[in-house]
Design an enzyme around this catalytic site. Structure first.
Site, PDB file in Angstrom:
ATOM      1  CG  HIS A  27      -1.950   1.079   1.189  1.00  0.00           C
ATOM      2  ND1 HIS A  27      -3.305   0.846   1.300  1.00  0.00           N
ATOM      3  CD2 HIS A  27      -1.835   2.411   1.030  1.00  0.00           C
ATOM      4  CE1 HIS A  27      -3.966   1.979   1.209  1.00  0.00           C
ATOM      5  NE2 HIS A  27      -3.081   2.962   1.044  1.00  0.00           N
ATOM      6  NE  ARG A  82       2.319  21.468 -14.150  1.00  0.00           N
ATOM      7  CZ  ARG A  82       2.476  22.748 -13.888  1.00  0.00           C
ATOM      8  NH1 ARG A  82       2.967  23.546 -14.821  1.00  0.00           N
ATOM      9  NH2 ARG A  82       2.115  23.240 -12.716  1.00  0.00           N
ATOM     10  CG  ASP A 149      -6.351   5.064  -6.510  1.00  0.00           C
ATOM     11  OD1 ASP A 149      -5.806   5.668  -7.438  1.00  0.00           O
ATOM     12  OD2 ASP A 149      -6.503   5.544  -5.365  1.00  0.00           O
ATOM     13  CG  HIS A 210      -7.643   3.664   0.238  1.00  0.00           C
ATOM     14  ND1 HIS A 210      -7.128   3.337  -0.975  1.00  0.00           N
ATOM     15  CD2 HIS A 210      -6.655   4.347   0.888  1.00  0.00           C
ATOM     16  CE1 HIS A 210      -5.886   3.789  -1.060  1.00  0.00           C
ATOM     17  NE2 HIS A 210      -5.566   4.410   0.046  1.00  0.00           N
ATOM     18  CD  GLU A 213      -6.998   6.860   4.703  1.00  0.00           C
ATOM     19  OE1 GLU A 213      -7.628   6.802   3.624  1.00  0.00           O
ATOM     20  OE2 GLU A 213      -5.837   7.327   4.796  1.00  0.00           O
ATOM     21  CG  ASP A 291      -1.209   5.781   2.750  1.00  0.00           C
ATOM     22  OD1 ASP A 291      -1.561   5.388   1.619  1.00  0.00           O
ATOM     23  OD2 ASP A 291      -1.990   6.360   3.534  1.00  0.00           O
TER      24      ASP A 291
HETATM   25  N1  LIG Z   1      -4.106   7.947   2.717  1.00  0.00           N
HETATM   26  C1  LIG Z   1      -4.831   8.019   1.580  1.00  0.00           C
HETATM   27  N2  LIG Z   1      -6.144   7.723   1.604  1.00  0.00           N
HETATM   28  C2  LIG Z   1      -6.886   7.836   0.492  1.00  0.00           C
HETATM   29  N3  LIG Z   1      -6.391   8.208  -0.703  1.00  0.00           N
HETATM   30  C3  LIG Z   1      -5.083   8.532  -0.761  1.00  0.00           C
HETATM   31  C4  LIG Z   1      -4.270   8.426   0.356  1.00  0.00           C
HETATM   32  N4  LIG Z   1      -3.023   8.787   0.012  1.00  0.00           N
HETATM   33  C5  LIG Z   1      -3.036   9.077  -1.268  1.00  0.00           C
HETATM   34  N5  LIG Z   1      -4.278   8.928  -1.744  1.00  0.00           N
HETATM   35  C6  LIG Z   1      -4.641   9.169  -3.150  1.00  0.00           C
HETATM   36  O1  LIG Z   1      -5.344  10.351  -3.210  1.00  0.00           O
HETATM   37  C7  LIG Z   1      -6.145  10.290  -4.365  1.00  0.00           C
HETATM   38  C8  LIG Z   1      -7.225  11.337  -4.142  1.00  0.00           C
HETATM   39  C9  LIG Z   1      -7.501  12.150  -5.365  1.00  0.00           C
HETATM   40  C10 LIG Z   1      -8.804  12.861  -5.255  1.00  0.00           C
HETATM   41  O2  LIG Z   1      -9.461  12.743  -4.261  1.00  0.00           O
HETATM   42  C11 LIG Z   1      -9.274  13.703  -6.361  1.00  0.00           C
HETATM   43  C12 LIG Z   1     -10.478  14.377  -6.198  1.00  0.00           C
HETATM   44  C13 LIG Z   1     -10.922  15.206  -7.235  1.00  0.00           C
HETATM   45  C14 LIG Z   1     -10.165  15.376  -8.378  1.00  0.00           C
HETATM   46  C15 LIG Z   1      -8.969  14.707  -8.508  1.00  0.00           C
HETATM   47  C16 LIG Z   1      -8.128  14.904  -9.715  1.00  0.00           C
HETATM   48  O3  LIG Z   1      -7.078  14.259  -9.862  1.00  0.00           O
HETATM   49  O4  LIG Z   1      -8.464  15.758 -10.531  1.00  0.00           O
HETATM   50  C17 LIG Z   1      -8.527  13.860  -7.502  1.00  0.00           C
HETATM   51  C18 LIG Z   1      -6.651   8.888  -4.368  1.00  0.00           C
HETATM   52  O5  LIG Z   1      -7.034   8.402  -5.596  1.00  0.00           O
HETATM   53  C19 LIG Z   1      -5.489   8.115  -3.791  1.00  0.00           C
HETATM   54  O6  LIG Z   1      -4.731   7.457  -4.758  1.00  0.00           O
HETATM   55 ZN   LIG Z   2      -3.582   4.899   0.690  1.00  0.00          ZN
END
Ligand SMILES: Nc1ncnc2c1ncn2[C@@H]1O[C@H](CCC(=O)c2cccc(C(=O)O)c2)[C@@H](O)[C@H]1O
Ligand SMILES: [Zn+2]
EC number: 3.5.4.40
Length: 353
Positions: A27, A82, A149, A210, A213, A291
Site C-alpha cells: 500500500h 505534467r 485506483d 481503501h 480509513e 502509504d
Molecule cells: N491515505 C490516503 N487515503 C486515500 N487516498 C489517498 C491516500 N493517500 C493518497 N491517496 C490518493 O489520493 C487520491 C485522491 C484524489 C482525489 O481525491 C481527487 C479528487 C478530485 C479530483 C482529482 C483529480 O485528480 O483531478 C482527484 C486517491 O485516488 C489516492 O490514490
Molecule cells: Zn492509501
C-alpha cells in the site's frame, strides 16, 4: 534509514535488522512517494505551482490539519506531474528509494485518471510507467506491480475512466494486478462503485479498495460485500466492530496498515492509540505499509520500527510481519516462496551472528 527516522524506543540493532530485511510493500501511492528531491525538482521545473521547491519548506508544507487538507496538498503535487517524462522519472526514482530499503516487491497505487484529465496522453502514460518498471527491475532488482485506483471524490466519471484504462486490452499495462478506490470516504459511499469493480474483477484484477480509513466499520463491510475486496486499505475503524474483526481473521482478508499515515492525516490521534494491537490480537493478517512516505515524514523501514514498538516484536516477529506482506501480495506462488525464503535466510544469519 535516515537518522531522523530512528525511533529512540526501538533498539539500534533492531533498526539495523529492519534496514536489511527483505520486504514487500502493498500500500503505497505513486505521487505520494515522490521524495523531497523529486518534488523540489518538479516544483523548480514548474514555478507556477504553489508547492515549495525548497526541501526545508516542504516539511511545513507536508504538515496536515486534517484529511481534507492532506488531499488538497496531495493534489498540488499531482499538478506537478505534467509530462510522460515526469511520470517516468517519478516511477523510476520511487523504485530506487524502495530498493535502498530492501523492498523486493511493491504494488504501487497509481491514479491514472488524475494524469489523463490533466492532458497526459493515455498511451504515453502507460508506456512511461512500464518503461520505468522494466528499468527498475533490471537495475535495482525491485519488482513493481500496479494498482489503478479510482479517486472516489472525483465521481463516477473518474470511475468509468479508471475502469476503461484498466480493462482495455490495448491500454492496460502488463504490470497491472489490481483495482482500488482512494481519496476521502465521507460522502463517497463505496457501493456506487460496484459496477466498475465488477468490470475490473471480470478482467482478472484483484479488488483492493481503501475503506475504514476516515469512516466507520460499515465502509469496510461495504468494501467486502459490494466491491468484493480481497484486502482492505487501512481498515482502521474495523477495530470498532468485533464481528468484522472476526470475519477478517476467519477469511484471511489482510489489512494494509499504515500507522504513521493515520497520525499524519489525523485519522488516529496518537500512535499509542493505533488499533494495530487489536488487529493482531484478533488474528487478522496485518501487513505494514507506508502509504505516502515522504509526505508523512516516514519510510517503510520506519513503519516496521513503529510496528515493532507497538506490537512488542523482536527479529522473529518482524520477519513474520514481513512474510505477512509477501503472503498477502498478488505475487505467484514461486515469487512468494523466493522472498519468504530470503527473509528466513536473512533472519537465521542475523540471529546466528
Ligand atoms: N491515505 C490516503 N487515503 C486515500 N487516498 C489517498 C491516500 N493517500 C493518497 N491517496 C490518493 O489520493 C487520491 C485522491 C484524489 C482525489 O481525491 C481527487 C479528487 C478530485 C479530483 C482529482 C483529480 O485528480 O483531478 C482527484 C486517491 O485516488 C489516492 O490514490
Ligand atoms: Zn492509501
Amino acid at each position: 534509514m535516515t537518522e531522523h527516522l530512528v525511533d529512540p524506543d526501538v533498539p539500534r540493532d533492531l533498526h539495523a535488522f529492519i534496514a536489511g530485511l527483505p520486504k514487500a510493500e502493498l500500500h503505497v501511492h505513486h505521487v505520494g512517494s515522490a521524495s523531497p528531491r523529486i518534488v523540489s525538482e518538479l516544483a523548480a521545473r514548474h514555478p507556477d505551482s504553489k508547492v515549495p521547491s525548497d526541501p526545508e519548506a516542504l516539511v511545513d508544507y507536508f504538515t496536515f490539519t486534517d484529511f481534507a487538507h492532506f488531499i488538497d496538498v496531495y493534489l498540488s503535487v499531482v499538478d506537478l506531474i505534467r509530462t510522460p517524462e515526469d511520470v517516468r522519472l517519478l516511477t523510476y526514482e520511487v523504485a530506487r528509494d524502495m530498493a535502498r530499503q530492501q523492498v523486493r516487491y511493491a504494488e504501487l497505487t497509481i491514479t491514472p485518471f488524475s494524469s489523463t484529465r490533466r492532458g497526459i496522453d493515455e498511451g504515453a502514460f502507460m508506456d512511461a510507467i512500464e518503461d520505468a518498471r522494466k528499468a527498475a527491475e533490471a537495475e535495482f532488482g525491485t519488482v513493481l506491480r500496479w494498482c489503478f485506483d479510482i479517486p472516489g471524490e472525483a465521481g463516477l466519471e473518474s470511475a468509468e475512466e479508471t475502469a476503461r484504462l484498466a480493462t482495455d486490452d490495448r491500454l492496460r499495462p502488463e504490470g497491472l494486478v489490481s483495482f482500488g478506490l482512494g481519496g476521502p470516504e465521507i460522502g463517497v459511499a463505496r457501493p456506487q462503485f460496484k459496477p466498475y469493480f465488477d468490470r475490473a474483477i471480470a478482467a482478472g484484477l484483484h479488488s483492493v479498495p481503501h475503506a475504514g480509513e476516515t469512516t466507520g466499520p460499515q465502509t469496510v463491510w461495504d468494501a467486502l460485500t459490494e466491491l468484493r475486496a480481497e484486502r482492505i486499505g487501512h481498515g482502521t475503524s474495523s477495530a470498532q466492530d468485533p464481528k468484522l474483526l472476526a470475519h477478517l481473521a476467519e477469511r484471511r482478508i489482510p489489512l494494509e496498515v499504515c500507522p504513521t499515515s493515520n497520525i499524519a492525516t489525523r485519522a488516529v490521534r496518537t500512535l499509542d492509540e493505533h488499533p494495530i494491537k487489536e488487529f493482531s490480537r484478533a488474528g487478522v493478517l496485518v501487513t505494514i505499509n507506508s502509504d505516502d512516505p515522504p509526505m508523512f515524514g516516514t519510510d517503510l523501514n520506519n513503519e516496521y520500527a513503529v510496528a515493532a514498538r507497538l506490537l512488542g516484536l523482536d527479529e522473529r516477529g518482524l520477519a513474520d510481519l514481513a512474510k505477512n506482506g509477501v503472503e498477502a501480495s498478488f505475487l505467484d506462488a514461486p515469487g512468494k516462496a523466493r522472498i519468504a525464503d530470503e527473509i528466513d535466510t536473512y533472519t537465521a544469519n542475523w540471529l546466528a551472528s
